[in-house]
Design a protein around this motif. Structure first.
Motif, short mmCIF file in Angstrom:
data_model
loop_
_atom_site.label_atom_id
_atom_site.label_comp_id
_atom_site.label_asym_id
_atom_site.label_seq_id
_atom_site.Cartn_x
_atom_site.Cartn_y
_atom_site.Cartn_z
N SER A 299 0.84 -1.20 0.00
CA SER A 299 0.00 0.00 0.00
C SER A 299 0.87 1.25 0.00
O SER A 299 0.52 2.26 0.59
CB SER A 299 -0.92 0.00 1.22
N GLU A 300 2.03 1.18 -0.68
CA GLU A 300 2.99 2.27 -0.62
C GLU A 300 2.39 3.60 -1.08
O GLU A 300 2.65 4.65 -0.50
CB GLU A 300 4.23 1.95 -1.47
N GLY A 301 1.61 3.60 -2.16
CA GLY A 301 1.04 4.84 -2.65
C GLY A 301 0.15 5.49 -1.62
O GLY A 301 0.19 6.71 -1.41
N VAL A 302 -0.67 4.71 -0.96
CA VAL A 302 -1.55 5.23 0.08
C VAL A 302 -0.72 5.70 1.26
O VAL A 302 -1.00 6.74 1.87
CB VAL A 302 -2.56 4.16 0.51
N ALA A 303 0.34 4.97 1.61
CA ALA A 303 1.20 5.35 2.73
C ALA A 303 1.83 6.71 2.49
O ALA A 303 1.94 7.54 3.40
CB ALA A 303 2.28 4.29 2.94
N GLU A 304 2.24 6.95 1.25
CA GLU A 304 2.85 8.24 0.92
C GLU A 304 1.82 9.37 1.05
O GLU A 304 2.14 10.48 1.50
CB GLU A 304 3.41 8.20 -0.50
N PHE A 305 0.58 9.09 0.67
CA PHE A 305 -0.49 10.08 0.80
C PHE A 305 -0.74 10.41 2.27
O PHE A 305 -0.82 11.57 2.67
CB PHE A 305 -1.76 9.56 0.14
N TYR A 306 -0.84 9.36 3.12
CA TYR A 306 -1.04 9.57 4.54
C TYR A 306 0.12 10.36 5.14
O TYR A 306 -0.06 11.20 6.02
CB TYR A 306 -1.18 8.24 5.27
N SER A 307 1.33 10.06 4.68
CA SER A 307 2.51 10.75 5.18
C SER A 307 2.44 12.24 4.84
O SER A 307 2.77 13.11 5.67
CB SER A 307 3.77 10.14 4.58
N ALA A 308 1.98 12.55 3.63
CA ALA A 308 1.86 13.94 3.21
C ALA A 308 0.83 14.68 4.05
O ALA A 308 1.04 15.83 4.47
CB ALA A 308 1.48 14.01 1.73
N VAL A 309 -0.30 14.01 4.34
CA VAL A 309 -1.33 14.62 5.18
C VAL A 309 -0.78 14.85 6.58
O VAL A 309 -0.99 15.91 7.19
CB VAL A 309 -2.59 13.72 5.23
N GLY A 310 -0.03 13.87 7.09
CA GLY A 310 0.56 14.00 8.42
C GLY A 310 1.52 15.17 8.51
O GLY A 310 1.56 15.91 9.52
N LYS A 311 2.31 15.37 7.45
CA LYS A 311 3.25 16.49 7.44
C LYS A 311 2.51 17.83 7.43
O LYS A 311 2.95 18.80 8.07
CB LYS A 311 4.16 16.39 6.22
N GLN A 312 1.38 17.87 6.72
CA GLN A 312 0.58 19.10 6.71
C GLN A 312 0.08 19.42 8.11
O GLN A 312 0.15 20.56 8.57
CB GLN A 312 -0.61 18.94 5.76
N ILE A 313 -0.42 18.39 8.80
CA ILE A 313 -0.93 18.59 10.15
C ILE A 313 0.18 19.09 11.07
O ILE A 313 -0.03 20.00 11.89
CB ILE A 313 -1.54 17.28 10.69
N LYS A 314 1.35 18.50 10.93
CA LYS A 314 2.49 18.91 11.77
C LYS A 314 2.84 20.36 11.54
O LYS A 314 3.10 21.12 12.50
CB LYS A 314 3.69 18.02 11.49
N ILE A 315 2.84 20.79 10.29
CA ILE A 315 3.16 22.19 9.97
C ILE A 315 2.15 23.13 10.62
O ILE A 315 2.51 24.13 11.25
CB ILE A 315 3.20 22.40 8.44
N PHE A 316 0.87 22.79 10.49
CA PHE A 316 -0.17 23.62 11.09
C PHE A 316 -0.05 23.63 12.62
O PHE A 316 -0.25 24.66 13.27
CB PHE A 316 -1.56 23.13 10.68
N ARG A 317 0.27 22.47 13.20
CA ARG A 317 0.40 22.38 14.67
C ARG A 317 1.55 23.26 15.16
O ARG A 317 1.40 24.01 16.14
CB ARG A 317 0.62 20.93 15.09
N GLU A 318 2.69 23.12 14.51
CA GLU A 318 3.85 23.91 14.94
C GLU A 318 3.61 25.40 14.72
O GLU A 318 4.05 26.23 15.52
CB GLU A 318 5.09 23.43 14.18
N ARG A 319 2.92 25.74 13.63
CA ARG A 319 2.60 27.15 13.38
C ARG A 319 1.69 27.71 14.47
O ARG A 319 1.77 28.89 14.82
CB ARG A 319 1.95 27.30 12.02
#
Length: 290
Positions: free
Chosen positions: A18-38
């Motif tokens: 499920s690598e393609g889906v994993a990469e998508f989830y990872s991208a969403v997670g990075k977005q959340i982290k950016i918003f959290r730190e901001r």
């Protein structure tokens, strides 16, 4: 958020392939982290504000857990993401469904624990427990899936289900028990020949010293299992865990208090069900009614 969301972890690690889906989830997670730190929040502070565990927040940011719609909505509002996280919620759920249609519903994390558990218990309201299914019964279930599964996928999933049953040959045998709703035993899934073989298989397993099979009869006026099917595992040297699944959603539950409640509920279900001998006698009676 509902109280159970603090302690129930949805899904385990992403399935292989499920690598393609994993990469998508990872991208969403990075977005959340950016918003959290901001927003100037730590993972713990965010977890407390939206009602989830700190481990869950960290796992979502690493792309290791699937964030639910409610999670993304709460995060969007807390972090001032301006609708960005809400906008990806539908895509996240669609990706989750795509993964679940390519892989058996049982999570990889749970089946790994199951293979090594010292205790295995389960209550089933809709179907024969996977560890007790015949090959023909398992194949019939996958062949009747909607949307229709490709033939090669059906065979792959049947093989995976039968491989799980190797735990029944372990020495020493784990402590095992199941309570099956009577309606499950009266529903001839796959046709009578398949069903007859399945019922005889249950009798065979039920007569072996060790595994315990009980039936929850239809005439009970009190029923502690109306919340649905679930499984309980006792990993060697660790605390008991629980697992539930419905449609394409599955959850591995590790919170001690939640698991304690489910274990207590299972004890009530066993007390309300027929005894071991009475249960096997009822299955024999069903075979004779045909």
């Amino acid at each position: 958020m509902g109280g159970d969301e603090r302690v129930v972890f949805e899904d385990g690690e992403l399935p292989e392939g499920s690598e393609g889906v994993a990469e998508f989830y990872s991208a969403v997670g990075k977005q959340i982290k950016i918003f959290r730190e901001r927003a100037g929040l730590t993972q713990r502070e965010m977890a407390e504000r939206i009602g989830y565990g700190e481990d869950m927040v960290g796992a979502v940011e690493r792309g290791r857990r699937t964030p639910r719609v409610e999670y993304l909505t709460a995060a969007d509002e807390l972090l001032g993401a301006g609708g960005v996280l809400k906008a990806v919620a539908d895509d996240v759920m669609k990706a989750k469904i795509r993964v679940s249609t390519r892989h058996p519903a049982w999570s990889k994390a749970f089946t790994t624990e199951e293979a090594q558990a010292v205790e295995i218990h389960g209550y089933s309201t809709l179907d024969i427990p996977g560890l007790l299914q015949t090959e023909a019964h398992a194949r019939a279930l996958y062949e009747m899936r909607k949307p229709v599964l490709p033939d090669d996928m059906v065979e792959k999933w049947v093989a995976a289900r039968l491989a799980r049953q190797e735990v029944l040959t372990r020495v020493p045998l784990p402590m095992m028990s199941w309570v099956i709703d009577e309606s499950v035993l009266r529903r001839p899934m796959g046709g009578w020949e398949v069903h007859e073989e399945q019922l005889r298989h249950l009798l065979k397993i039920g007569r072996v010293r060790g595994p315990e099979i009980q039936v929850m009869p239809l005439d009970r006026t009190e029923h502690a299992g109306m919340g649905g099917s679930f499984s309980l595992l006792m990993p060697k040297g660790r605390a008991q865990i629980a697992f539930v699944e419905v449609q394409h959603v599955n959850r591995l539950i590790t919170d001690p208090e939640e698991v304690r409640i489910m274990a207590a509920r299972y004890s009530s279900i066993r007390a309300q069900a027929l005894g071991l001998r009475e249960s096997l006698a009822l299955i024999e009676k069903m075979l004779g009614e045909r």
